[in-house]
Write a protein that holds these residues in place. Sequence first.
Motif, PDB file in Angstrom:
ATOM      1  N   VAL A 180       0.904  -1.494  -0.051  1.00  0.00           N
ATOM      2  CA  VAL A 180       0.010  -0.044  -0.208  1.00  0.00           C
ATOM      3  C   VAL A 180       0.357   0.936   0.052  1.00  0.00           C
ATOM      4  N   VAL A 181       0.401   2.095  -1.091  1.00  0.00           N
ATOM      5  CA  VAL A 181       1.901   3.203  -0.843  1.00  0.00           C
ATOM      6  C   VAL A 181       0.630   4.782  -0.361  1.00  0.00           C
ATOM      7  N   ALA A 182      -0.460   4.326  -0.534  1.00  0.00           N
ATOM      8  CA  ALA A 182      -1.216   5.342  -0.059  1.00  0.00           C
ATOM      9  C   ALA A 182      -3.044   4.933   0.112  1.00  0.00           C
ATOM     10  N   SER A 183      -3.314   5.064   0.927  1.00  0.00           N
ATOM     11  CA  SER A 183      -5.153   4.521   1.589  1.00  0.00           C
ATOM     12  C   SER A 183      -5.859   5.637   2.457  1.00  0.00           C
ATOM     13  N   ASN A 184      -6.876   5.820   1.461  1.00  0.00           N
ATOM     14  CA  ASN A 184      -7.703   6.100   2.369  1.00  0.00           C
ATOM     15  C   ASN A 184      -8.284   6.620   3.429  1.00  0.00           C
ATOM     16  N   GLY A 185      -8.953   5.197   4.063  1.00  0.00           N
ATOM     17  CA  GLY A 185      -9.211   4.813   5.650  1.00  0.00           C
ATOM     18  C   GLY A 185      -6.962   5.327   6.071  1.00  0.00           C
ATOM     19  N   GLY A 186      -6.478   5.051   5.762  1.00  0.00           N
ATOM     20  CA  GLY A 186      -5.593   5.004   6.685  1.00  0.00           C
ATOM     21  C   GLY A 186      -5.240   3.813   7.670  1.00  0.00           C
ATOM     22  N   ALA A 187      -5.840   2.521   7.572  1.00  0.00           N
ATOM     23  CA  ALA A 187      -5.500   0.749   8.307  1.00  0.00           C
ATOM     24  C   ALA A 187      -4.366  -0.082   8.304  1.00  0.00           C
ATOM     25  N   ILE A 188      -4.325   0.399   9.858  1.00  0.00           N
ATOM     26  CA  ILE A 188      -3.174  -0.372   9.737  1.00  0.00           C
ATOM     27  C   ILE A 188      -2.917  -1.853   9.571  1.00  0.00           C
TER      28      ILE A 188
ATOM     29  N   THR B 172       2.537  13.730  -0.673  1.00  0.00           N
ATOM     30  CA  THR B 172       3.398  13.271   0.403  1.00  0.00           C
ATOM     31  C   THR B 172       4.636  14.793   0.926  1.00  0.00           C
ATOM     32  N   GLY B 173       4.977  14.556   1.501  1.00  0.00           N
ATOM     33  CA  GLY B 173       5.649  15.280   2.358  1.00  0.00           C
ATOM     34  C   GLY B 173       4.901  16.899   2.594  1.00  0.00           C
ATOM     35  N   ASP B 174       3.388  16.421   2.978  1.00  0.00           N
ATOM     36  CA  ASP B 174       2.818  17.908   3.843  1.00  0.00           C
ATOM     37  C   ASP B 174       2.627  16.893   5.159  1.00  0.00           C
ATOM     38  N   GLN B 175       4.412  16.993   5.984  1.00  0.00           N
ATOM     39  CA  GLN B 175       4.453  16.912   7.253  1.00  0.00           C
ATOM     40  C   GLN B 175       3.204  15.452   7.018  1.00  0.00           C
ATOM     41  N   ASN B 176       3.128  14.125   6.637  1.00  0.00           N
ATOM     42  CA  ASN B 176       2.572  13.624   6.943  1.00  0.00           C
ATOM     43  C   ASN B 176       3.517  12.042   6.256  1.00  0.00           C
TER      44      ASN B 176
ATOM     45  N   ALA C 279      11.265  12.963   3.371  1.00  0.00           N
ATOM     46  CA  ALA C 279      10.001  13.151   4.368  1.00  0.00           C
ATOM     47  C   ALA C 279       9.118  13.914   3.844  1.00  0.00           C
ATOM     48  N   PHE C 280       9.768  13.531   2.113  1.00  0.00           N
ATOM     49  CA  PHE C 280       9.026  13.759   1.353  1.00  0.00           C
ATOM     50  C   PHE C 280       8.439  12.981  -0.037  1.00  0.00           C
ATOM     51  N   SER C 281       8.474  11.314   0.838  1.00  0.00           N
ATOM     52  CA  SER C 281       8.420  10.500  -0.804  1.00  0.00           C
ATOM     53  C   SER C 281       7.577   9.446   0.049  1.00  0.00           C
ATOM     54  N   TRP C 282       7.160   8.646   0.004  1.00  0.00           N
ATOM     55  CA  TRP C 282       6.606   7.589  -0.282  1.00  0.00           C
ATOM     56  C   TRP C 282       7.775   5.985  -1.104  1.00  0.00           C
ATOM     57  N   ASP C 283       8.445   5.743   0.108  1.00  0.00           N
ATOM     58  CA  ASP C 283      10.157   4.603   0.142  1.00  0.00           C
ATOM     59  C   ASP C 283       9.724   3.131  -0.093  1.00  0.00           C
ATOM     60  N   MET C 284      10.986   2.327  -0.697  1.00  0.00           N
ATOM     61  CA  MET C 284      10.706   1.573  -0.413  1.00  0.00           C
ATOM     62  C   MET C 284      12.184   0.725  -1.320  1.00  0.00           C
ATOM     63  N   GLY C 285      12.825   0.113  -0.944  1.00  0.00           N
ATOM     64  CA  GLY C 285      14.195  -0.980  -1.156  1.00  0.00           C
ATOM     65  C   GLY C 285      13.722  -1.639  -2.334  1.00  0.00           C
ATOM     66  N   LEU C 286      14.815  -1.251  -3.919  1.00  0.00           N
ATOM     67  CA  LEU C 286      14.478  -2.189  -4.868  1.00  0.00           C
ATOM     68  C   LEU C 286      14.258  -4.020  -4.217  1.00  0.00           C
ATOM     69  N   SER C 287      15.753  -4.124  -3.279  1.00  0.00           N
ATOM     70  CA  SER C 287      16.041  -5.474  -3.534  1.00  0.00           C
ATOM     71  C   SER C 287      14.720  -6.241  -2.920  1.00  0.00           C
ATOM     72  N   THR C 288      13.966  -5.850  -1.609  1.00  0.00           N
ATOM     73  CA  THR C 288      12.817  -5.716  -1.348  1.00  0.00           C
ATOM     74  C   THR C 288      12.164  -5.739  -2.179  1.00  0.00           C
ATOM     75  N   LEU C 289      11.838  -4.935  -2.976  1.00  0.00           N
ATOM     76  CA  LEU C 289      10.293  -4.863  -4.194  1.00  0.00           C
ATOM     77  C   LEU C 289      10.989  -6.052  -5.200  1.00  0.00           C
ATOM     78  N   ASN C 290      12.211  -6.140  -5.490  1.00  0.00           N
ATOM     79  CA  ASN C 290      12.069  -7.027  -6.363  1.00  0.00           C
ATOM     80  C   ASN C 290      11.664  -8.540  -6.103  1.00  0.00           C
ATOM     81  N   SER C 291      12.223  -8.478  -4.422  1.00  0.00           N
ATOM     82  CA  SER C 291      11.873 -10.047  -4.187  1.00  0.00           C
ATOM     83  C   SER C 291      10.851 -10.460  -3.900  1.00  0.00           C
ATOM     84  N   LYS C 292       9.801  -9.078  -3.511  1.00  0.00           N
ATOM     85  CA  LYS C 292       8.071  -9.199  -3.325  1.00  0.00           C
ATOM     86  C   LYS C 292       7.563  -9.863  -5.059  1.00  0.00           C
ATOM     87  N   LEU C 293       8.048  -9.642  -5.878  1.00  0.00           N
ATOM     88  CA  LEU C 293       7.767  -9.510  -7.124  1.00  0.00           C
ATOM     89  C   LEU C 293       8.419 -10.415  -8.278  1.00  0.00           C
ATOM     90  N   THR C 294       9.228 -11.962  -7.163  1.00  0.00           N
ATOM     91  CA  THR C 294       9.477 -12.507  -7.871  1.00  0.00           C
ATOM     92  C   THR C 294       9.469 -13.835  -6.845  1.00  0.00           C
TER      93      THR C 294
END
Length: 375
Positions: free
Chosen positions: A89-97, A124-128, A141-156
């Motif tokens: 999840v990159v962004a969610s309206n409800g923000g549920a955990i 993104t970056g609006d103190q959120n 603090a100004f973007s949604w971030d993720m490691g490429l190795s983690t992302l690629n492992s999840k796509l495999t």
Amino acid sequence: MPKMNSLTRRCVALALLGMAGIASNAALAGPLPIYSSTYPTPNSACATYGNFVSCSTGVLNYLSGSGAGGFTGDYTFSAAQGALHDSIVVASNGGAILGNGDAALPSEDGFKTINSGKKDYFFTGDQNDPTNNGALANDTAFSWDMGLSTLNSKLTFDGEYHQMMIAFDFNNPQNSTASLPIWALVTIRDSEGNLANQYFETQQLDLSDIFKDPSLFQSTKTFNGSGVTTPGSTDFALTVGAICVVSDTVSYPSPNGSSCPTGGQLINTNQASNAVEFINYIPSLDLKGLEGAGYDTMSVQVWMGCFGTGGKTSGPTLADGNPVGPCDTGGYGDIFLIAGAAIPGRNDVPEPGMLALFGLSMLGLYAARRRRAAC
């Protein structure tokens, strides 16, 4: 706030485009709906927006149901909070955990976009900035971030590497004339600073060539993690709520959300929070190549809603000083990643010389009109 995790169920529906968060170390791993892309073959569901392609699942389903060649839907799936447990999840309206972040380290939780109607915008970056899960390289603090190795492992999974794609839904129940301006910038980064950032950006639809090669667009934006990147008004693309489908290659937005004055079948693209409404992808995206070249972090910036229109609920002034609207009054949507079709021969990490610099989109956008064009 939502977290990301490994998939715990397998969906067997086939569709046109897609991507899901999948951890290679999951005990019960399997993909969300698998999509086999036919684009850039022109069709009335899809169009190019800067570096990415976006397709309406509602129009795709209509084409499939009407017997159009090459469409075999169902092309949508649930976007309810419970269903998002199976996605990054990159962004969610409800923000549920969602409580699933431990299987996706390093990464960070999704942004919470809902604001109880206090703002007619989100960026993104609006103190959120969300909470990190693990030691995330080059987090800002100004973007949604993720490691490429983690992302690629999840796509495999299932012994194959899969194309990354992005799903979007409006979330809040909205009427058929609802529309929403959206802009996104994806930055591929090297936390050691040895490699120059690579940028991939949304743009307005080019009405002279709605099926333009998305690799031709070159972003002029920059991002070093020390501040917000502010777009101009002409950088935003616009979602629309109802589409008139004339044929399998021609469509246009309904001017009033209820009729098609120049012919065609009316398709309501707004399905509230019940189903995915748009799926986005880059035909030549090569995150494996980017990682092999030495890049280690993906940083995503998103702006949506009203900016520079005045009043306390409007967002800040844009780079060119011009306003953008209409607004979504504090609802916004879910943005999440899903796994696309397997890429033959890509279950490896290539040498840097094999790097292909392509981008991804984070948003559901739709064409202002459709016309026939060559592949």
